[in-house]
Design an enzyme around this catalytic site. Structure first.
Site, PDB file in Angstrom:
ATOM      1  CB  VAL A 123      21.815  27.422  26.901  1.00  0.00           C
ATOM      2  CG1 VAL A 123      21.113  27.638  25.570  1.00  0.00           C
ATOM      3  CG2 VAL A 123      20.815  27.007  27.979  1.00  0.00           C
ATOM      4  CG  ASP A 134      11.283  32.846  45.116  1.00  0.00           C
ATOM      5  OD1 ASP A 134      12.080  33.405  45.890  1.00  0.00           O
ATOM      6  OD2 ASP A 134      10.562  33.466  44.312  1.00  0.00           O
ATOM      7  NE  ARG A 171      21.775  30.244  66.830  1.00  0.00           N
ATOM      8  CZ  ARG A 171      20.499  29.944  67.135  1.00  0.00           C
ATOM      9  NH1 ARG A 171      19.951  30.402  68.246  1.00  0.00           N
ATOM     10  NH2 ARG A 171      19.785  29.203  66.322  1.00  0.00           N
ATOM     11  CD  GLU A 190       9.481  37.399  49.796  1.00  0.00           C
ATOM     12  OE1 GLU A 190       9.706  38.602  49.933  1.00  0.00           O
ATOM     13  OE2 GLU A 190       9.694  36.783  48.728  1.00  0.00           O
ATOM     14  CG  HIS A 248      16.599  42.568  46.707  1.00  0.00           C
ATOM     15  ND1 HIS A 248      15.698  43.240  47.500  1.00  0.00           N
ATOM     16  CD2 HIS A 248      15.928  42.241  45.575  1.00  0.00           C
ATOM     17  CE1 HIS A 248      14.549  43.339  46.872  1.00  0.00           C
ATOM     18  NE2 HIS A 248      14.653  42.741  45.697  1.00  0.00           N
TER      19      HIS A 248
HETATM   20  O1  F6P Z   1      11.435  35.544  42.883  1.00  0.00           O
HETATM   21  C1  F6P Z   1      12.625  35.947  43.460  1.00  0.00           C
HETATM   22  C2  F6P Z   1      12.382  37.040  44.477  1.00  0.00           C
HETATM   23  O2  F6P Z   1      13.639  37.406  45.020  1.00  0.00           O
HETATM   24  C3  F6P Z   1      11.400  36.693  45.583  1.00  0.00           C
HETATM   25  O3  F6P Z   1      11.974  35.914  46.589  1.00  0.00           O
HETATM   26  C4  F6P Z   1      10.983  38.063  46.035  1.00  0.00           C
HETATM   27  O4  F6P Z   1       9.679  38.028  46.579  1.00  0.00           O
HETATM   28  C5  F6P Z   1      10.994  38.866  44.771  1.00  0.00           C
HETATM   29  O5  F6P Z   1      11.837  38.177  43.853  1.00  0.00           O
HETATM   30  C6  F6P Z   1      11.494  40.265  44.933  1.00  0.00           C
HETATM   31  O6  F6P Z   1      11.300  40.917  43.733  1.00  0.00           O
HETATM   32  P1  F6P Z   1      11.971  42.298  43.344  1.00  0.00           P
HETATM   33  O7  F6P Z   1      13.409  42.040  43.040  1.00  0.00           O
HETATM   34  O8  F6P Z   1      11.208  42.730  42.162  1.00  0.00           O
HETATM   35  O9  F6P Z   1      11.839  43.194  44.536  1.00  0.00           O
END
Ligand code: F6P
Length: 319
Positions: free
Chosen positions: A23, A128, A155, A223, A250
């Site tokens: 950008v 996602d 695995r 999830e 994460h």
């Molecule tokens: O939208 C991205 C994401 O990593 C999702 O996959 C997950 O459900 C959510 O964010 C987790 O959010 P936070 O970082 O607020 O725990």
């Protein structure tokens, strides 16, 4: 269009920095001023902005996360929050906004621009991969490779210890990460929110395989379809076989963006600036097939339509 602002909102995704670079460099190329907004919508409400130039984005292309920081800002959903954001936009003479984020970010952008008429283009960036009309968001390719590394490691131990592993991946209400890693990881099954499961069938196929001499399984769960511990327990209860649960969490959001995540981010960054210059608004840019496309916010924020059966069948044939 003389001055634009760029922000990143919602969950960070690897490649957001490359998108910021795309950008800023395109804006500079087109002789536009650029302002970086910190912490997403929060920065517009609280006036945390900084002018950016060609050099502000040097050396960030290989970094995960976002140099502009990000947040999930509830205040922006209130009338007062939006008014304050608009006041900042007027005060700084901002003519257009580039919002780098996922479908939550585009929902907020659509509501805001409907009232305040600020030209706005979104860039689809989310691990996602849940933006409707877009087959690949920035960050998804990196996230699936990160998850795949972990699955390959599991695995080794799953085979050696002759166990079943249930591995939970992210994706919110979307099974896109789960499907991609289940296929590429040679996993035996995948549980996603877009498909109904018959637990008797899932466990029956494990028991039958075990009778034939099969010794280990990896089941991936998205999830949005359940948690790894609860599914592992269900499988152990129904099959009496030893099962371990793992939540990848994460780690899927971080790391150096892959070449694909970077390349699409740079292309989409340029495309967003070009669209603002052309006077377009209320659109999200992303990759559909192998082309960069612009999708109306209204379409982009709908539930993603995907043919999950085809890829699910492939996973089962390959397992
Ligand atoms: O939208 C991205 C994401 O990593 C999702 O996959 C997950 O459900 C959510 O964010 C987790 O959010 P936070 O970082 O607020 O725990």
């Amino acid at each position: 269009m003389k001055k634009i602002a760029v922000l990143t909102t919602g969950g960070d995704a690897p490649g957001m920095n490359a998108a910021i670079r795309g950008v800023v460099r395109s804006a500079v190329y087109n002789k536009l001023e650029v302002i970086g907004v910190f912490r997403g919508w929060w920065g517009l409400i609280n006036e945390e902005l900084k002018p950016m130039d060609h050099r502000s984005v040097s050396g960030i292309i290989s970094q995960g996360g976002t140099i502009l920081k990000t947040s999930r800002c509830r205040e922006f959903y209130t009338e007062e929050g939006q008014n304050r954001a608009y006041e900042t936009i007027k005060k700084y003479g901002i003519d257009g906004l580039v919002v780098i984020g996922g479908n939550g970010s585009f929902t907020a952008a659509q509501k805001f621009t409907a009232i305040y008429k600020v030209p706005c283009i979104g860039i689809a960036a989310s691990i996602d991969n849940d933006v409707n009309g877009i087959s690949m968001t920035i960050g998804w390719d990196t996230a699936i490779n990160t998850a795949l590394n972990a699955i390959d490691n599991i695995r080794d131990t799953a085979t050696s210890m002759e166990r079943i592993y249930v591995i939970e991946v992210m994706g919110r209400e979307c099974g896109s990460i789960a499907l991609a890693v289940a296929l590429a990881g040679g996993c035996e099954d995948v549980i996603i929110p877009e498909r109904q499961y018959n637990w008797e069938d899932v466990c029956h196929s494990i028991v039958n395989g075990n009778i034939r001499g099969k010794i280990s399984w990896i089941v991936v769960v998205a999830e949005g379809a359940g948690t790894a511990p609860e599914i592992a327990k269900k499988i152990t209860d129904m099959t009496t076989l030893e099962t371990r649960a793992l939540v990848l969490g994460h780690i899927q959001r971080g790391g150096r963006p892959t070449a694909i995540s970077r390349d699409i981010a740079l292309n989409l960054g340029k495309m967003a600036v070009d669209l603002l210059i052309k006077g377009e608004s209320n659109k999200a840019v992303g990759i559909q097939g192998n082309k960069a496309v612009a999708v109306d916010f209204e379409t982009a924020i709908k539930k993603k339509e995907t043919n999950v059966e085809e890829i699910y069948n492939l996973i089962k044939i390959m397992s």
